[in-house]
Design a protein around this motif. Sequence first.
Motif, PDB file in Angstrom:
ATOM      1  N   GLU A 160      12.727 115.454 -22.854  1.00  0.00           N
ATOM      2  CA  GLU A 160      12.864 116.573 -21.853  1.00  0.00           C
ATOM      3  C   GLU A 160      13.621 115.694 -20.630  1.00  0.00           C
ATOM      4  N   GLY A 161      14.470 116.512 -20.073  1.00  0.00           N
ATOM      5  CA  GLY A 161      15.094 115.860 -18.943  1.00  0.00           C
ATOM      6  C   GLY A 161      15.940 114.784 -18.965  1.00  0.00           C
ATOM      7  N   ALA A 162      16.366 114.161 -20.332  1.00  0.00           N
ATOM      8  CA  ALA A 162      17.230 113.206 -20.648  1.00  0.00           C
ATOM      9  C   ALA A 162      18.590 113.216 -20.037  1.00  0.00           C
ATOM     10  N   VAL A 163      19.082 114.451 -20.164  1.00  0.00           N
ATOM     11  CA  VAL A 163      20.616 114.661 -19.786  1.00  0.00           C
ATOM     12  C   VAL A 163      20.392 115.816 -18.679  1.00  0.00           C
ATOM     13  N   GLU A 164      20.707 115.301 -17.427  1.00  0.00           N
ATOM     14  CA  GLU A 164      20.608 116.407 -16.242  1.00  0.00           C
ATOM     15  C   GLU A 164      21.471 117.449 -16.531  1.00  0.00           C
ATOM     16  N   GLY A 165      20.691 118.870 -16.465  1.00  0.00           N
ATOM     17  CA  GLY A 165      21.427 119.883 -16.832  1.00  0.00           C
ATOM     18  C   GLY A 165      21.218 120.526 -18.054  1.00  0.00           C
ATOM     19  N   TRP A 166      20.788 119.752 -18.903  1.00  0.00           N
ATOM     20  CA  TRP A 166      20.530 120.140 -20.472  1.00  0.00           C
ATOM     21  C   TRP A 166      19.276 120.351 -20.967  1.00  0.00           C
ATOM     22  N   ASP A 167      18.849 121.433 -21.727  1.00  0.00           N
ATOM     23  CA  ASP A 167      17.520 121.200 -22.304  1.00  0.00           C
ATOM     24  C   ASP A 167      17.716 121.796 -23.664  1.00  0.00           C
ATOM     25  N   VAL A 168      16.679 121.949 -24.412  1.00  0.00           N
ATOM     26  CA  VAL A 168      17.040 122.538 -25.911  1.00  0.00           C
ATOM     27  C   VAL A 168      17.499 124.185 -25.582  1.00  0.00           C
ATOM     28  N   GLY A 169      17.070 124.867 -24.443  1.00  0.00           N
ATOM     29  CA  GLY A 169      17.607 126.055 -24.414  1.00  0.00           C
ATOM     30  C   GLY A 169      19.237 126.226 -24.345  1.00  0.00           C
ATOM     31  N   ALA A 170      19.711 124.994 -23.941  1.00  0.00           N
ATOM     32  CA  ALA A 170      21.221 125.112 -23.913  1.00  0.00           C
ATOM     33  C   ALA A 170      21.745 124.537 -25.139  1.00  0.00           C
ATOM     34  N   GLN A 171      21.052 124.391 -26.226  1.00  0.00           N
ATOM     35  CA  GLN A 171      21.719 123.737 -27.451  1.00  0.00           C
ATOM     36  C   GLN A 171      23.021 124.586 -28.293  1.00  0.00           C
ATOM     37  N   ASN A 172      22.749 126.022 -27.658  1.00  0.00           N
ATOM     38  CA  ASN A 172      23.985 126.762 -28.466  1.00  0.00           C
ATOM     39  C   ASN A 172      25.159 126.562 -27.725  1.00  0.00           C
ATOM     40  N   ALA A 173      25.025 126.467 -26.297  1.00  0.00           N
ATOM     41  CA  ALA A 173      26.151 126.188 -25.594  1.00  0.00           C
ATOM     42  C   ALA A 173      26.830 124.810 -25.785  1.00  0.00           C
ATOM     43  N   MET A 174      25.795 123.957 -25.807  1.00  0.00           N
ATOM     44  CA  MET A 174      26.414 122.475 -25.892  1.00  0.00           C
ATOM     45  C   MET A 174      25.297 121.851 -27.071  1.00  0.00           C
ATOM     46  N   PRO A 175      25.605 121.923 -28.277  1.00  0.00           N
ATOM     47  CA  PRO A 175      25.016 121.401 -29.304  1.00  0.00           C
ATOM     48  C   PRO A 175      24.643 120.064 -29.693  1.00  0.00           C
ATOM     49  N   HIS A 176      23.707 119.766 -30.049  1.00  0.00           N
ATOM     50  CA  HIS A 176      23.534 118.333 -30.381  1.00  0.00           C
ATOM     51  C   HIS A 176      23.745 118.076 -31.748  1.00  0.00           C
ATOM     52  N   ALA A 177      23.645 118.888 -32.554  1.00  0.00           N
ATOM     53  CA  ALA A 177      23.953 118.723 -34.102  1.00  0.00           C
ATOM     54  C   ALA A 177      23.369 117.414 -34.454  1.00  0.00           C
ATOM     55  N   TYR A 178      21.896 116.841 -34.154  1.00  0.00           N
ATOM     56  CA  TYR A 178      21.290 115.769 -34.403  1.00  0.00           C
ATOM     57  C   TYR A 178      20.301 116.264 -35.324  1.00  0.00           C
TER      58      TYR A 178
ATOM     59  N   GLU B 171      26.561 123.414 -38.211  1.00  0.00           N
ATOM     60  CA  GLU B 171      27.640 124.541 -38.754  1.00  0.00           C
ATOM     61  C   GLU B 171      28.349 125.086 -36.913  1.00  0.00           C
ATOM     62  N   LEU B 172      27.397 125.073 -36.168  1.00  0.00           N
ATOM     63  CA  LEU B 172      27.948 125.439 -34.568  1.00  0.00           C
ATOM     64  C   LEU B 172      28.858 124.409 -34.166  1.00  0.00           C
ATOM     65  N   LEU B 173      28.545 123.163 -34.296  1.00  0.00           N
ATOM     66  CA  LEU B 173      29.469 122.272 -33.719  1.00  0.00           C
ATOM     67  C   LEU B 173      30.964 122.306 -34.619  1.00  0.00           C
ATOM     68  N   ARG B 174      30.644 122.370 -35.949  1.00  0.00           N
ATOM     69  CA  ARG B 174      32.028 122.348 -36.558  1.00  0.00           C
ATOM     70  C   ARG B 174      32.611 123.493 -36.219  1.00  0.00           C
ATOM     71  N   ALA B 175      32.092 124.621 -36.110  1.00  0.00           N
ATOM     72  CA  ALA B 175      32.841 125.856 -35.681  1.00  0.00           C
ATOM     73  C   ALA B 175      33.343 125.839 -34.076  1.00  0.00           C
ATOM     74  N   GLN B 176      32.756 125.352 -33.492  1.00  0.00           N
ATOM     75  CA  GLN B 176      33.237 124.874 -31.920  1.00  0.00           C
ATOM     76  C   GLN B 176      34.749 124.021 -32.026  1.00  0.00           C
ATOM     77  N   VAL B 177      34.469 122.961 -32.726  1.00  0.00           N
ATOM     78  CA  VAL B 177      35.568 121.911 -32.898  1.00  0.00           C
ATOM     79  C   VAL B 177      36.924 122.725 -33.323  1.00  0.00           C
ATOM     80  N   ARG B 178      36.600 123.488 -34.578  1.00  0.00           N
ATOM     81  CA  ARG B 178      37.797 124.386 -34.964  1.00  0.00           C
ATOM     82  C   ARG B 178      38.424 125.491 -34.088  1.00  0.00           C
ATOM     83  N   ALA B 179      37.288 125.927 -33.145  1.00  0.00           N
ATOM     84  CA  ALA B 179      37.976 126.950 -32.172  1.00  0.00           C
ATOM     85  C   ALA B 179      38.771 126.251 -30.874  1.00  0.00           C
ATOM     86  N   MET B 180      38.514 125.022 -30.787  1.00  0.00           N
ATOM     87  CA  MET B 180      39.166 124.500 -29.708  1.00  0.00           C
ATOM     88  C   MET B 180      40.472 124.780 -29.349  1.00  0.00           C
ATOM     89  N   PRO B 181      40.749 125.415 -27.882  1.00  0.00           N
ATOM     90  CA  PRO B 181      42.236 125.594 -27.770  1.00  0.00           C
ATOM     91  C   PRO B 181      43.256 124.285 -28.117  1.00  0.00           C
TER      92      PRO B 181
END
Lengths: 252, 420
Positions: free
Chosen positions: B139-157, B164-174
Motif C-alpha cells: 500500500e502507498g508504494a506509488v504516490e497517487g495509486w491504490d488498487v482502487g485505481a487499477q482500472n484507470a492505471m492497470p498493473h497487469a501483474y 485484457e484491460l492493458l491490451r485494450a488500452q494499448v490498442r486504443a492509444m491515439p
Amino acid sequence: MRKRRGRGSAGPERFGDRVRMVRFRLVLVLAAAIAVHAGPRPAESGDADAGRQAFDQCKACHEAGAGARHGIGPHLNGLFGRAAASHADFIYSGSFLRLRDDGHVWSAETLDAFLGNPDAVAPDSRMTFDGIADAGARADLIAFLQSIGDGTGMALLSGSAEDHGIDPAVLAIEGDPEYGAWLSGECTTCHRADGGDKGIPSILRWPVERFVIAMHDYRNKRREHPVMQMIAARLGNEEIAALAAYFANPAE
Amino acid sequence: MKLDRRSFVGSTAATAALLAAPAAIGQGRPRVVVIGGGAGGATAARYIARDSKGAIDVTLVEPTRTYYTCFFSNLYIGGFKEVADIGHTYGRLASAHGVNVVHDWAVGVDRAAKTVSLAGGATLSYDRLILSPGIDFVEGAVEGWDVGAQNAMPHAYKAGSQSELLRAQVRAMPEGGVYAMVAPPNPFRCPPGPYERICMVAHHLKAHNPTAKIIIADPKPKFSKMGLFQEGWADHYAGMIDWIGPEFGGDKVSVDPAGMTVTIDGEETGVDVCNVIPAMKAGRIAELAGVTDGNWAPVSAYDMSSKADPDVHVLGDAAQQGDMPKSGFSANSQAKVCANAVRGALTGSKVFPARYSNTCWSLISTENGVKVGASYEATDEKIAKTDGFISKTGETAELRKATYEESEGWYSGITADIFG
Ligand SMILES: Cc1cc2nc3c(=O)[nH]c(=O)nc-3n(C[C@H](O)[C@H](O)[C@H](O)COP(=O)(O)OP(=O)(O)OC[C@H]3O[C@@H](n4cnc5c(N)ncnc54)[C@H](O)[C@@H]3O)c2cc1C
C-alpha cells in the motif's frame, strides 16, 4: 494454441547442437535448391545419393544398414511394405499405434505424405521432426530409404557416436528408477512428460545408453546447450544412470 | 471469460459439495491443504496427490476456476497469443489425481488448531499447510495509486482481466500517444517481466502506431537482462522507448489516475496509458497466517517450510528463500521439493535432497527470444545460486528463433507439469 515449430531439422541434435542444426538446414536448403533447378520430379526418380545426405537428420534417432537396432526411433531396414508401428520390440507412441490400427502401410506414397507433413499424418507423435516441404528433397530421401532394402547390403548408419569416450564402467551403471523419478521433476518443467515435443524435444523411451551418452556430452560440454549443460553439470554418474532408467520406462 | 475476484467469493454450494465427499472417504488419511492454485500451489497439489497414490488427502483452495498464467501474458499483450492460450482449469487435478479443488478464498489460518477458514464459511483441517498465494501490492508504494485505481492505471501483474484491460488500452492509444510504465523496486515477481512487456507494447505500437512513445520510470539502476533488452530496444524500437532510471529521477514518481498524468522528478506528463507496477509483498493470506517477516515469508531452503512453523510451507513469489527469482519456473521447482518433503513426513516415503533450477525466457520481437537461468542448492542460510547462464548480445537470428521456439516448448511443458 497454434503449433509453432522450427523447420527442417530433426532429432535431439535440433535442441542440443545448434551448429550441427544449421548444417542440417544448409544441407536441406542445398537439396531444395538442386531440386528446384532440376524441376519437379516424381518420387520414383529421386536421387538416392542426395537422399543419403538428407538421412543425416534422421540418423540421430533412426539406424539403418547392417546390424541396425532400434534407437530413439525404430530402425528403418525393410521399411517398405511394412505396416506402421509393427516392430513388436519397439514401444511406439499412441499416434503411430493409431496409424497401425487404421491399416497404414509404408510405401513411397504414404512416406511422401508423412515426410511432407508429419503432424497431419501422425499428430502428437514423439518425433522431433517438422517435415520436408520440398517434394524433390522428399523424393531423394525416399529413393535412399528404398535403397536400404533389408539393410544387409549397406554399412551401418547410426547417430550413436562410437567415440563418445565414456568409460564402459560408467555406461554399465544400473540406474535406480525411483531416484530417477525424483530427479525427473527437474526435466519435466520443460520436457513434456507425455512426450510432446513442441520446441523442446521428447526424452521419453530413449535407449538407456543414448540417454547416458547425451547427458555426459552435455556435462563434458561436448554438446551445446546452455540449459542442458547447466543441468548436467551437477548430475553425477549415478544420477544420469537413474534418469536414463526412469525415462526409458516412465510412470503414468 | 473475465476474471472477477469478488464473483467467486462465497461460492458455497460448490464448496460444500466438494467438502462433503473427501470428509467421508478421507477418514484417517493425513491431510494437506494447499492455498493458491498457481504455479507453486497447483504443482504441489498435483505431485503430492499423484505420488502418494491416494494415501494423502489433498485439498486445493483457489478462488478462480480458470487460472491465467502471468507467464506469456506479455505475449498476449503484444498480440502473439490470445487470452484462451494462457487460461488453464483444474479439471485434471481433480479427475486424474484426486485433488479436492475448492473454489473459494482462504480468509484465515489458525496454526494452533491447524485449520483454514474459507470465505464461504467452511473450515478445513490440515496436517500440513502449503501457502502459494502469489503477490499483493504494498500500500502507498506509488504516490497517487491504490488498487482502487487499477482500472484507470492497470498493473497487469496478476493475469486475466488486468491483462485484457492493458491490451485494450494499448490498442486504443491515439496516434502518437504516450504509454508510461512505473516499474517496481526489487524484489518483485518476474524480474524481466516489465521489460519484456515494454518490448511487446513497442512491438504492437511499431506496427499500428509508430509515432507513439513509451516512458519507463524505474527506481532501479539495473534490471534483469538489461543489456539484452537495451540491444533489442535499439535494434527494433529505436527512438520509441525512454527508460528513466533513478539517476534521472525514475525513483521519484507520483501518478494521478483521474487526470491521467505521471510526475517524474517533479515533471508532470499527460499519458494515454499508465501501467503502474507497484512494490510487492507476499499474498495477504501469508501475513494473516503469521508467517511473514516484513513483506515476505522466510522459509528453510531444505523443504520450503516456514521459519515460523514447520507444518506450514510457503512456495513461489510469497517465499523469502534466497537467490531464486520470483518466477513460475522457480515456484514449480520449489513445489516439487516441498511435495517430496511433505509426502515423506506424512507417509514415510523416501525424501531426496532438494534441488532447484530456473530459466526465464523473454520475447524481444517476432521470433527473437532470449533466456537467463541458474541452478541452486539448499544451504542452512538460503537457497544459494551455484551456476548460471544468460543469452548474449549479438546472437544470430537463427539462435534467437530457436530460443523463442524453446520458450513455447517450455510453456507447454510447465503448464502440463502444473495442471497435469
Ligand atoms: C508479466 C509477467 C510475466 C511473467 N513471465 C514469466 C515467465 O516467462 N516465466 C516464469 O517462470 N515466470 C513468469 N512470471 C512470474 C510467475 O507468473 C510467478 O512467479 C508465478 O505465478 C508465481 O507462482 P505462485 O504460485 O507463487 O503464485 P501465482 O501463480 O500467482 O498463484 C497464486 C494463486 O493463489 C491464489 N490465491 C491468492 N490468495 C488466495 C487466498 N487467500 N485463498 C485462495 N487462493 C488464493 C490466486 O488466485 C492465484 O491463483 C511472470 C509474471 C508476470 C507478472
